[in-house]
Design a protein around this motif. Structure first.
Motif: not given
Lengths: 339, 189
Positions: A192, A195-204, A206
Motif C-alpha cells: 500500500q 502504491r501510495v508512493q507510486l500514486n504520488r509519483q504518478i500524480n507528480e 501527471q
C-alpha cells in the motif's frame, strides 16, 4: 466370601494352633458368619478323619474290664438309691414311669429338631453353593468389566494423547497462520505504501506532464503569439544619405521590445551616437528607441525597449545624434525601413 | 462318619449311656476303643499312659454322656475331641512335646499289622481305606504342621520355633494342608 486370611485362621483354629486371644476374636466373628461356621465344620470333620490314617493299635485286652469296673465303683454308683418294697403302691412308684415317658417325648422332640436342623443345614449348604456360584459368576463379570474398563481407560488415554497432539498441531498451525498473516499484513502495508508512493509519483508525473503540457501549450501559444505579434523590417540605406549601412529589425508589439541588426556602420566621434527611432502614425514625431554604437567591424546588434506604447509601428529609422541621444531627431536618417 | 445310620446309632448309644446303660456303654467302647487308643498312643507314645487316658475318657463319657449336644458335632467328633484333649493334657503334664508321625510309626509296631480294625467300625472298610489314602496324599511338611497342632496341642508360634521355620510358613502349611484335606475328604466324611 471367605478370604485367605479367614481360611488360615479357620485352619489354625480347628487344629488348635491359634493363640488364645486370637482364638477368642475368631470365635466372636464365627458367631455371626454362617459360611465360616460351615467351613469350620468341614475342617473339623476332615481333621478328625485324619486319625483314620494312623496305624491301628489294639488297646490292652483288660482295659475294657478296668473301665467297666471303674464305672461300677461306689463313687459312681453312690447316687443310685434302691427302691424300698414298702414304696410300691404309693404314688412315687409312678414317678420313674412318668420321667421315662417325658424322656421319651423329649427324645422324639429332639429327634424331630435334629432332623429339622439337618434339613436347615442342607438348605444352608445349598444356599451357600448357590451364593458361591453366583459369586463366581459375579467375579467373572467383575473381571470382564474390569477388562472393559481397562480398555476404555486405554482408549481414553489414547484420546487424551491424540487431543494433546491435535492441540499442539493447532497451536503450531495457529502460530504459522499468525506469522503468515503478519507477513501478509506487513506486505500489504508495504505494497500500500509503495502504491501510495507510486500514486504520488504518478500524480507528480501527471502534474509535471500537465505542467509541461501547459508549458508546451503556453510556449506554443506564446511562440505563435510572438511570431504573430512580431514584425520584421528590412532596413535599407536612405537614398539621401551617402552611408551604405543595411540591416533588419524585429519588433514584438505585445512585449514592446525588439532587436535591430545593422552592418556597414561607420565609427562615430566620441561626441556622437547612433539613435534608433520608431515611426508610429499615432505620434506626430518619431519616438526614440535608444542609442547604440557599432563594433570594430562596423556591425551593431541592439535590443531595445519602447518607452512609449507602440501599437502600430510603421517603420524604423537610425540617425546620428549627439552623445546620449536627443528627444527629437536633429540629423537626417541614415537608414529607414523598407516595406 | 457321615453315615446317618452310624450317627443315629452313636447318638442313641450316648443317650442310653446317659441313662447309665452298661450295654450301650460296652457297645460304644467296642466301636471307638481302637481308634481312640491308637490316637492317644500316637500322642503319648506310651501304652500305659495311653491306657490310663483311655480309662479317663470312657469314664467321662459315662458321666457326661447326657451333656452331649448333637447340634455341636457328631458323637465321633465329641468323643475324639475329648480323647485328644485329655492326651494333650497328659503330654503337657509330663512336660513333653509331640513327636511327629513318621518317628512314631517307626517306633510303634501295630499289633494287628493292618489299619482297618477300629476305623472300619466307624467308617466302613472301603471308606476308611479311601480316607487313609486321601490323608496320605498330604505333603509331609503340611501333615507334620497339622499334627503338631492337632495332636500335640502346639500353637503356631511353638510349631514355628520347634521346626525353625517362619511363622508365615507354618500358617501357610496348615492352611494349605487343611484345604487339601477337606477337598480330598469332601465326599468321604
Amino acid at each position: 466370601m471367605i478370604d485367605e486370611r479367614k481360611e488360615a485362621q479357620a485352619s489354625l483354629y480347628v487344629v488348635g494352633a491359634l493363640p488364645p486371644e486370637e482364638a477368642r476374636e475368631f470365635e466372636h466373628s464365627l458367631r455371626t458368619d454362617l459360611e465360616l461356621q460351615l467351613l469350620i465344620t468341614e475342617f473339623r470333620s476332615a481333621a478328625d478323619a485324619m486319625v483314620v490314617s494312623f496305624p491301628r493299635v489294639q488297646p490292652p485286652s483288660d482295659l475294657k474290664q478296668r473301665i467297666l469296673r471303674s464305672i461300677d465303683s461306689p463313687v459312681t454308683g453312690a447316687n443310685i438309691v434302691p427302691l424300698r418294697e414298702s414304696d410300691f403302691g404309693s404314688w412315687l412308684m409312678w414317678v420313674p414311669w412318668a420321667l421315662a415317658a417325658c424322656f421319651a417325648l423329649l427324645c422324639i422332640i429332639l429327634l424331630g429338631t435334629s432332623a429339622s436342623l439337618r434339613r436347615q443345614i442342607a438348605d444352608l449348604r445349598q444356599n451357600i453353593e448357590q451364593i458361591s456360584a453366583a459369586s463366581t459368576e459375579s467375579e467373572q463379570q467383575r473381571q470382564e468389566l474390569q477388562t472393559v474398563i481397562q480398555q476404555v481407560t486405554n482408549y481414553q488415554q489414547r484420546i487424551v494423547e491424540l487431543q494433546t497432539q491435535v492441540a499442539q498441531r493447532n497451536q503450531e498451525y495457529q502460530r504459522d497462520v499468525t506469522r503468515l498473516e503478519d507477513q501478509l499484513k506487513q506486505g500489504t502495508r508495504q505494497a500500500q505504501a509503495e502504491r501510495v508512493q507510486l500514486n504520488r509519483q504518478i500524480n507528480e508525473q501527471q502534474t509535471l506532464i500537465d505542467e509541461l503540457k501547459d508549458t508546451i501549450s503556453q510556449a506554443t501559444a506564446a511562440t505563435s503569439d510572438r511570431f504573430a505579434q512580431t514584425r520584421i523590417f528590412a532596413l535599407l540605406p536612405n537614398p539621401q544619405s551617402n552611408l551604405q549601412a543595411v540591416g533588419a529589425a524585429a519588433f514584438d508589439t505585445s512585449a514592446q521590445q525588439g532587436v535591430i541588426v545593422i552592418q556597414n556602420l561607420q565609427p562615430l566621434p566620441a561626441s556622437q551616437d547612433y539613435q534608433l527611432w520608431f515611426i508610429d502614425p499615432r505620434f506626430s514625431s518619431p519616438v526614440s528607441g535608444g542609442v547604440f554604437g557599432p563594433d570594430a567591424r562596423g556591425q551593431a546588434r541592439y535590443q531595445f525597449q519602447a518607452n512609449l506604447a507602440i501599437e502600430a509601428v510603421g517603420g524604423f529609422a537610425v540617425s546620428i545624434e549627439r552623445k546620449g541621444g536627443v528627444a527629437l531627431p536633429t540629423g537626417d536618417a541614415i537608414i529607414m525601413r523598407s516595406n | 462318619v457321615n453315615d446317618p445310620v452310624t450317627t443315629v446309632d452313636d447318638t442313641q448309644l450316648l443317650r442310653r449311656i446317659a441313662q447309665q446303660d452298661r450295654q450301650a456303654f460296652s457297645q460304644l467302647y467296642d466301636r471307638y476303643a481302637t481308634v481312640l487308643y491308637s490316637t492317644i498312643l500316637r500322642v503319648l507314645e506310651n501304652r500305659d499312659d495311653a491306657a490310663d487316658v483311655m480309662q479317663e475318657v470312657f469314664v467321662t463319657i459315662w458321666d457326661k454322656a447326657g451333656s452331649y449336644n448333637p447340634n455341636v458335632g457328631r458323637p465321633f467328633n465329641w468323643v475324639l475331641t475329648m480323647a485328644r484333649n485329655k492326651a494333650i493334657d497328659r503330654l503337657r503334664a509330663q512336660k513333653r512335646r509331640y513327636s511327629f508321625v513318621e518317628e512314631v510309626a517307626q517306633e510303634l509296631q501295630p499289633d494287628t499289622g493292618f489299619y482297618d480294625s477300629g476305623s472300619a467300625e466307624i467308617f466302613g472298610h472301603e471308606r476308611a481305606g479311601l480316607i487313609r489314602a486321601a490323608v496320605e496324599t498330604l505333603p509331609l511338611e503340611q501333615r507334620q504342621a497339622i499334627e503338631m497342632a492337632f495332636l500335640g496341642g502346639m500353637t503356631q508360634n511353638e510349631i514355628s520355633a520347634a521346626l525353625q521355620q517362619p511363622l508365615g510358613t507354618i500358617k501357610a502349611r496348615i492352611r494349605r494342608g487343611m484345604l487339601k484335606l477337606r477337598e480330598n475328604l469332601k465326599d468321604l466324611v
